[in-house]
Scaffold this motif. Sequence first.
Motif, PDB file in Angstrom:
ATOM      1  N   ILE A  64     -22.864  15.864  14.122  1.00 46.03           N
ATOM      2  CA  ILE A  64     -23.960  15.222  14.294  1.00 46.03           C
ATOM      3  C   ILE A  64     -23.932  14.283  15.435  1.00 46.03           C
ATOM      4  O   ILE A  64     -24.722  13.466  15.561  1.00 46.03           O
ATOM      5  CB  ILE A  64     -23.855  14.124  12.905  1.00 46.03           C
ATOM      6  N   ARG A  65     -22.587  14.124  16.130  1.00 44.57           N
ATOM      7  CA  ARG A  65     -22.419  13.195  17.102  1.00 44.57           C
ATOM      8  C   ARG A  65     -22.137  14.261  18.366  1.00 44.57           C
ATOM      9  O   ARG A  65     -20.934  14.456  18.541  1.00 44.57           O
ATOM     10  CB  ARG A  65     -21.662  12.384  16.890  1.00 44.57           C
ATOM     11  N   LYS A  66     -22.874  14.647  19.207  1.00 43.52           N
ATOM     12  CA  LYS A  66     -22.683  15.592  20.351  1.00 43.52           C
ATOM     13  C   LYS A  66     -23.299  14.995  21.519  1.00 43.52           C
ATOM     14  O   LYS A  66     -23.611  15.666  22.458  1.00 43.52           O
ATOM     15  CB  LYS A  66     -23.198  16.980  20.229  1.00 43.52           C
ATOM     16  N   GLY A  67     -23.496  13.610  21.693  1.00 39.08           N
ATOM     17  CA  GLY A  67     -23.867  13.151  22.913  1.00 39.08           C
ATOM     18  C   GLY A  67     -22.988  13.119  24.176  1.00 39.08           C
ATOM     19  O   GLY A  67     -21.873  13.336  23.764  1.00 39.08           O
ATOM     20  N   SER A  68     -23.473  12.965  25.255  1.00 45.32           N
ATOM     21  CA  SER A  68     -22.567  12.826  26.532  1.00 45.32           C
ATOM     22  C   SER A  68     -22.855  11.934  27.285  1.00 45.32           C
ATOM     23  O   SER A  68     -23.950  11.981  27.823  1.00 45.32           O
ATOM     24  CB  SER A  68     -22.634  14.265  27.210  1.00 45.32           C
ATOM     25  N   GLY A 112      -3.938   2.619   3.675  1.00 52.02           N
ATOM     26  CA  GLY A 112      -3.260   3.906   3.246  1.00 52.02           C
ATOM     27  C   GLY A 112      -4.318   4.934   3.239  1.00 52.02           C
ATOM     28  O   GLY A 112      -5.003   4.946   4.164  1.00 52.02           O
ATOM     29  N   THR A 113      -4.229   5.666   2.143  1.00 53.24           N
ATOM     30  CA  THR A 113      -5.392   6.820   1.932  1.00 53.24           C
ATOM     31  C   THR A 113      -6.864   5.974   1.782  1.00 53.24           C
ATOM     32  O   THR A 113      -7.633   6.922   1.888  1.00 53.24           O
ATOM     33  CB  THR A 113      -4.906   7.515   0.741  1.00 53.24           C
ATOM     34  N   LYS A 114      -6.929   4.972   1.500  1.00 51.59           N
ATOM     35  CA  LYS A 114      -8.141   4.438   1.500  1.00 51.59           C
ATOM     36  C   LYS A 114      -8.876   4.047   2.991  1.00 51.59           C
ATOM     37  O   LYS A 114      -9.972   3.559   2.834  1.00 51.59           O
ATOM     38  CB  LYS A 114      -8.348   3.243   0.388  1.00 51.59           C
ATOM     39  N   GLY A 115      -8.073   4.112   3.799  1.00 55.66           N
ATOM     40  CA  GLY A 115      -8.564   3.495   4.991  1.00 55.66           C
ATOM     41  C   GLY A 115      -9.100   4.873   5.946  1.00 55.66           C
ATOM     42  O   GLY A 115      -8.294   5.835   5.703  1.00 55.66           O
ATOM     43  N   ILE A 116      -9.790   4.428   6.975  1.00 57.03           N
ATOM     44  CA  ILE A 116     -10.195   5.683   7.912  1.00 57.03           C
ATOM     45  C   ILE A 116     -10.582   4.619   9.259  1.00 57.03           C
ATOM     46  O   ILE A 116     -11.033   3.678   9.291  1.00 57.03           O
ATOM     47  CB  ILE A 116     -11.354   6.328   7.539  1.00 57.03           C
ATOM     48  N   LEU A 117      -9.876   5.259  10.376  1.00 56.56           N
ATOM     49  CA  LEU A 117     -10.321   4.799  11.759  1.00 56.56           C
ATOM     50  C   LEU A 117     -11.591   5.841  12.563  1.00 56.56           C
ATOM     51  O   LEU A 117     -11.065   7.004  12.624  1.00 56.56           O
ATOM     52  CB  LEU A 117      -9.148   4.709  12.595  1.00 56.56           C
ATOM     53  N   VAL A 118     -12.464   5.004  12.962  1.00 52.08           N
ATOM     54  CA  VAL A 118     -13.593   5.974  13.814  1.00 52.08           C
ATOM     55  C   VAL A 118     -13.571   5.314  14.934  1.00 52.08           C
ATOM     56  O   VAL A 118     -13.345   3.889  15.261  1.00 52.08           O
ATOM     57  CB  VAL A 118     -14.953   5.939  13.209  1.00 52.08           C
ATOM     58  N   SER A 119     -13.831   6.160  16.024  1.00 55.84           N
ATOM     59  CA  SER A 119     -14.221   5.551  17.348  1.00 55.84           C
ATOM     60  C   SER A 119     -15.384   6.416  17.908  1.00 55.84           C
ATOM     61  O   SER A 119     -15.340   7.281  18.105  1.00 55.84           O
ATOM     62  CB  SER A 119     -12.806   5.871  18.177  1.00 55.84           C
ATOM     63  N   GLY A 120     -16.013   5.416  18.986  1.00 57.96           N
ATOM     64  CA  GLY A 120     -17.203   6.014  19.721  1.00 57.96           C
ATOM     65  C   GLY A 120     -16.657   6.232  21.010  1.00 57.96           C
ATOM     66  O   GLY A 120     -17.617   6.707  21.853  1.00 57.96           O
ATOM     67  N   ILE A 121     -15.507   6.271  21.299  1.00 58.17           N
ATOM     68  CA  ILE A 121     -15.003   6.411  22.742  1.00 58.17           C
ATOM     69  C   ILE A 121     -14.993   7.815  23.213  1.00 58.17           C
ATOM     70  O   ILE A 121     -14.611   8.430  22.559  1.00 58.17           O
ATOM     71  CB  ILE A 121     -13.514   5.925  23.188  1.00 58.17           C
ATOM     72  N   GLU A 122     -15.856   8.118  24.258  1.00 53.67           N
ATOM     73  CA  GLU A 122     -16.016   9.345  24.645  1.00 53.67           C
ATOM     74  C   GLU A 122     -14.869   9.983  25.518  1.00 53.67           C
ATOM     75  O   GLU A 122     -14.979   9.826  26.664  1.00 53.67           O
ATOM     76  CB  GLU A 122     -17.444   9.699  25.122  1.00 53.67           C
TER      77      GLU A 122
END
Length: 248
Positions: free
Chosen positions: A74-78, A36-46
């Motif tokens: 903080i993440r602006k790579g290409s 629920g509110t304690k979860g988070i999803l992150v992804s490095g897929i450009e």
Amino acid sequence: MVQIYNIVVGASVPVTLDEKFKAEVVKAAQQLKASGTKGILVSGIEDKNAQLLVLAINQALASEAFNTAGTRQIRKGSNAVVAQLIKDLNAGSVHTLIMSGVNPVYTLADSASFVSGLKKVKTSVTFSLKEDETAAISTIAAPAPHYLESWGDVVITKGTYSLTQPTIRPIFDTKQFQDVLLSVNGTPGTFYDYVKFNDARFPYNLFRIKGFSEKIVSAFLVFLYKMNLLRTIAKSILKLGKSLSNFR
């Protein structure tokens, strides 16, 4: 990503997923939904669509760790830019390459192409804390100071500005990358001078409340001392120093 989205938000978007991965993806999605509110999803897929799915999933979770109003800068790579650089390197069209705080020989998926291209560059300069894989094959390896020895400024979230300052004097004969850039560009003074000058342009000037800041810092150092953390930090810095002692 689509499978995770379907499970979290209860959608039924068509998706084709290899059966050998499906069970693990479903399991992860169910755990994420249950958090629920304690979860988070992150992804490095450009990929824009993948990131839009990530946004939708976190909004459906109402994640406490997710704030779309204050994005982190903080993440602006290409990947496309890096791929073009590698092509240019191998084509022999790059005379000088300067790298700071990165180790592409180790981190890039197609490291071999980068290495072959780097060998065609007349001058390659790496600023690094240690003699890593990239520094080892660069024509110039420059020892950089630890962040605890460095000045800096940061924009961590959109609309904010902050400073970073050293907590110790430089232990070894190093030079900040920013100081080198100023010198190469013929700008007088140090990076500290540059940061201080630019900070004065902001309405809320940290240097104008120096006395107040020092009181806070002093109290914090006393707290660290009582918690026996200063000694731990010092030992970590000394261990780091050993890796620099043989730096070429």
